[in-house]
Design an enzyme around this catalytic site. Structure first.
Site, mmCIF file in Angstrom:
data_model
loop_
_atom_site.group_PDB
_atom_site.id
_atom_site.type_symbol
_atom_site.label_atom_id
_atom_site.label_comp_id
_atom_site.label_asym_id
_atom_site.label_seq_id
_atom_site.Cartn_x
_atom_site.Cartn_y
_atom_site.Cartn_z
ATOM 1 N N LYS A 13 0.838 -1.212 0.000
ATOM 2 C CA LYS A 13 0.000 0.000 0.000
ATOM 3 C C LYS A 13 0.870 1.257 0.000
ATOM 4 C CE LYS A 13 -2.205 -1.141 3.816
ATOM 5 N NZ LYS A 13 -1.548 -2.429 4.121
ATOM 6 N N ARG A 88 -10.397 0.834 7.793
ATOM 7 C CA ARG A 88 -9.995 -0.545 8.058
ATOM 8 C C ARG A 88 -11.092 -1.340 8.738
ATOM 9 N NH1 ARG A 88 -4.093 0.291 8.254
ATOM 10 N NH2 ARG A 88 -3.066 -1.593 8.865
ATOM 11 N N ARG A 127 11.441 -6.075 5.474
ATOM 12 C CA ARG A 127 11.308 -4.623 5.243
ATOM 13 C C ARG A 127 12.241 -3.838 6.164
ATOM 14 N NH1 ARG A 127 5.520 -1.952 5.542
ATOM 15 N NH2 ARG A 127 5.487 -3.043 7.544
ATOM 16 N N ARG A 160 10.539 -1.721 11.599
ATOM 17 C CA ARG A 160 9.393 -1.249 12.376
ATOM 18 C C ARG A 160 9.165 -2.171 13.558
ATOM 19 N NH1 ARG A 160 4.425 0.051 8.397
ATOM 20 N NH2 ARG A 160 3.317 -1.256 9.902
ATOM 21 N N ARG A 171 -1.505 -9.099 12.994
ATOM 22 C CA ARG A 171 -1.988 -8.058 12.067
ATOM 23 C C ARG A 171 -2.781 -8.699 10.933
ATOM 24 N NH1 ARG A 171 3.611 -5.374 10.884
ATOM 25 N NH2 ARG A 171 2.505 -4.209 9.279
HETATM 26 P P1 AP5 Z 1 4.772 -1.603 1.945
HETATM 27 O O1 AP5 Z 1 4.485 -0.790 0.741
HETATM 28 O O2 AP5 Z 1 5.479 -0.958 3.074
HETATM 29 O O3 AP5 Z 1 3.420 -2.335 2.418
HETATM 30 P P2 AP5 Z 1 2.142 -1.787 3.212
HETATM 31 O O4 AP5 Z 1 0.948 -2.428 2.587
HETATM 32 O O5 AP5 Z 1 2.182 -0.313 3.309
HETATM 33 O O6 AP5 Z 1 2.400 -2.486 4.598
HETATM 34 P P3 AP5 Z 1 2.198 -1.944 6.087
HETATM 35 O O7 AP5 Z 1 2.917 -2.905 6.981
HETATM 36 O O8 AP5 Z 1 2.555 -0.499 6.187
HETATM 37 O O9 AP5 Z 1 0.669 -2.116 6.251
HETATM 38 P P4 AP5 Z 1 -0.120 -2.183 7.553
HETATM 39 O O10 AP5 Z 1 -1.475 -2.003 7.014
HETATM 40 O O11 AP5 Z 1 0.050 -3.389 8.376
HETATM 41 O O12 AP5 Z 1 0.530 -1.038 8.475
HETATM 42 P P5 AP5 Z 1 0.088 0.427 8.841
HETATM 43 O O13 AP5 Z 1 1.303 1.236 8.994
HETATM 44 O O14 AP5 Z 1 -0.978 0.900 7.937
HETATM 45 O O15 AP5 Z 1 5.594 -2.896 1.458
HETATM 46 C C1 AP5 Z 1 6.030 -3.877 2.394
HETATM 47 C C2 AP5 Z 1 7.379 -4.477 1.941
HETATM 48 O O16 AP5 Z 1 7.167 -5.197 0.710
HETATM 49 C C3 AP5 Z 1 8.465 -3.427 1.633
HETATM 50 O O17 AP5 Z 1 9.696 -3.908 2.037
HETATM 51 C C4 AP5 Z 1 8.401 -3.266 0.105
HETATM 52 O O18 AP5 Z 1 9.653 -2.912 -0.435
HETATM 53 C C5 AP5 Z 1 7.970 -4.666 -0.344
HETATM 54 N N1 AP5 Z 1 7.133 -4.649 -1.555
HETATM 55 C C6 AP5 Z 1 6.120 -3.780 -1.842
HETATM 56 N N2 AP5 Z 1 5.557 -4.071 -3.033
HETATM 57 C C7 AP5 Z 1 6.219 -5.175 -3.500
HETATM 58 C C8 AP5 Z 1 6.085 -5.964 -4.691
HETATM 59 N N3 AP5 Z 1 5.154 -5.694 -5.627
HETATM 60 N N4 AP5 Z 1 6.918 -7.017 -4.841
HETATM 61 C C9 AP5 Z 1 7.858 -7.303 -3.896
HETATM 62 N N5 AP5 Z 1 8.050 -6.597 -2.755
HETATM 63 C C10 AP5 Z 1 7.218 -5.534 -2.561
HETATM 64 O O19 AP5 Z 1 -0.575 0.222 10.278
HETATM 65 C C11 AP5 Z 1 0.210 -0.143 11.388
HETATM 66 C C12 AP5 Z 1 -0.668 -0.234 12.625
HETATM 67 O O20 AP5 Z 1 -1.282 1.043 12.898
HETATM 68 C C13 AP5 Z 1 -1.851 -1.203 12.526
HETATM 69 O O21 AP5 Z 1 -1.479 -2.537 12.828
HETATM 70 C C14 AP5 Z 1 -2.815 -0.604 13.559
HETATM 71 O O22 AP5 Z 1 -2.428 -0.932 14.873
HETATM 72 C C15 AP5 Z 1 -2.622 0.901 13.356
HETATM 73 N N6 AP5 Z 1 -3.543 1.443 12.356
HETATM 74 C C16 AP5 Z 1 -3.203 2.043 11.163
HETATM 75 N N7 AP5 Z 1 -4.305 2.424 10.492
HETATM 76 C C17 AP5 Z 1 -5.365 2.064 11.257
HETATM 77 C C18 AP5 Z 1 -6.777 2.158 11.097
HETATM 78 N N8 AP5 Z 1 -7.329 2.717 10.010
HETATM 79 N N9 AP5 Z 1 -7.557 1.662 12.085
HETATM 80 C C19 AP5 Z 1 -7.041 1.110 13.199
HETATM 81 N N10 AP5 Z 1 -5.718 0.976 13.409
HETATM 82 C C20 AP5 Z 1 -4.884 1.440 12.448
HETATM 83 MG MG MG Z 2 2.338 1.085 4.908
#
Ligand code: AP5
Ligand code: MG
Length: 221
Positions: A13, A88, A127, A160, A171
């Site tokens: 994402k 979410r 990552r 992270r 997660r």
């Molecule tokens: P990356 O692009 O970083 O993936 P991402 O989908 O952004 O993953 P996140 O871990 O950030 O998602 P998340 O939803 O768990 O975390 P968030 O910060 O939103 O890519 C990941 C890796 O893969 C990288 O190394 C990249 O290089 C590689 N990659 C990417 N594309 C690729 C491809 N095509 N091929 C190969 N490799 C690839 O949330 C964290 C926490 O915050 C949650 O757990 C929760 O506690 C809280 N939170 C956030 N938003 C909310 C909400 N709306 N409601 C409640 N709690 C929330």
């Molecule tokens: Mg992210």
């Protein structure tokens, strides 16, 4: 144009949001980045959300909805926004729709990235991020030029706190229970686009751009 990006942890994402927001002049808002910034700043909100994030649980709707909707009130110069990681839950999606309606706009497309669990674990545990500029790397698929150091600002890369295999499993469970049902929510509104997130970063981007252009009726070049 206002977009939502859906997908499990590590689906790409953030990676795609950075490119899409540039391509379509959208304001990229990552709910996870917003919460991590609060923690880094040592705010009261940061303290309240830390335990949820570190244990892989979603932050309660009553906390996150207020934080994100407040930020959406200021679109700046952008042509719209791109929400990465919000909504979410069904409650968050409904609150977002209400706020959009009150502001006289709407969500135009929800793009969902599909990646199987085994690949998610590899992506998350490999990552590395830059604590300075938030650039995202992967030790195997997207390594920095110099081991462990950000290409952009030379700062030492970190993992992270929630990127351990144990927390990723939690997660993922939260994703399947609370977030995946949003695909049906947006499909019913005929706003869902699904992309194969296992393709290369470039190919996923091409697919997403195609869906956005189709929605816009090729109005954006
Ligand atoms: P990356 O692009 O970083 O993936 P991402 O989908 O952004 O993953 P996140 O871990 O950030 O998602 P998340 O939803 O768990 O975390 P968030 O910060 O939103 O890519 C990941 C890796 O893969 C990288 O190394 C990249 O290089 C590689 N990659 C990417 N594309 C690729 C491809 N095509 N091929 C190969 N490799 C690839 O949330 C964290 C926490 O915050 C949650 O757990 C929760 O506690 C809280 N939170 C956030 N938003 C909310 C909400 N709306 N409601 C409640 N709690 C929330
Ligand atoms: Mg992210």
């Amino acid at each position: 144009m206002n977009l939502v990006l859906l997908g499990p942890p590590g689906a790409g994402k953030g990676t795609q949001a950075m490119r899409l927001s540039k391509a379509f002049s959208l304001r990229h808002m990552s709910s996870g980045d917003v919460l991590r910034a609060e923690r880094k700043g040592g705010t009261e909100l940061g303290d309240r959300v830390a335990e949820y994030m570190d244990s892989g649980k979603l932050v309660p709707d009553e906390i996150i909805v207020e934080v994100i909707l407040a930020q959406l009130k200021d679109p700046g110069d952008a042509a719209g926004f791109l929400l990465d990681g919000f909504p979410r839950t069904k409650g968050q999606a409904e609150s977002l729709d209400k706020a959009m309606e009150a502001a006289g706009c709407q969500i135009d497309l929800a793009l969902s990235l599909k990646v199987p669990d085994n690949e998610i674990i590899d992506r998350i545990t490999g990552r590395r991020i830059c604590p300075g500029c938030d650039a995202v790397y992967h030790i195997k698929t997207l390594p920095p030029a110099r081991d462990g150091v950000c290409d952009k600002d030379g700062i030492t890369l970190i993992q992270r706190e929630d990127d351990s295999e144990e927390v990723v499993m939690k997660r993922l469970a939260a994703y399947y229970a609370q977030t995946e049902p949003l695909e049906a929510y947006y499909r019913r509104k005929e706003l869902l686009g699904v992309s194969d997130g296992t393709k290369s970063v470039d190919d996923v981007f091409t697919d997403l751009v195609g869906m956005v252009r189709e929605r816009l009726g090729n109005a954006v070049s």
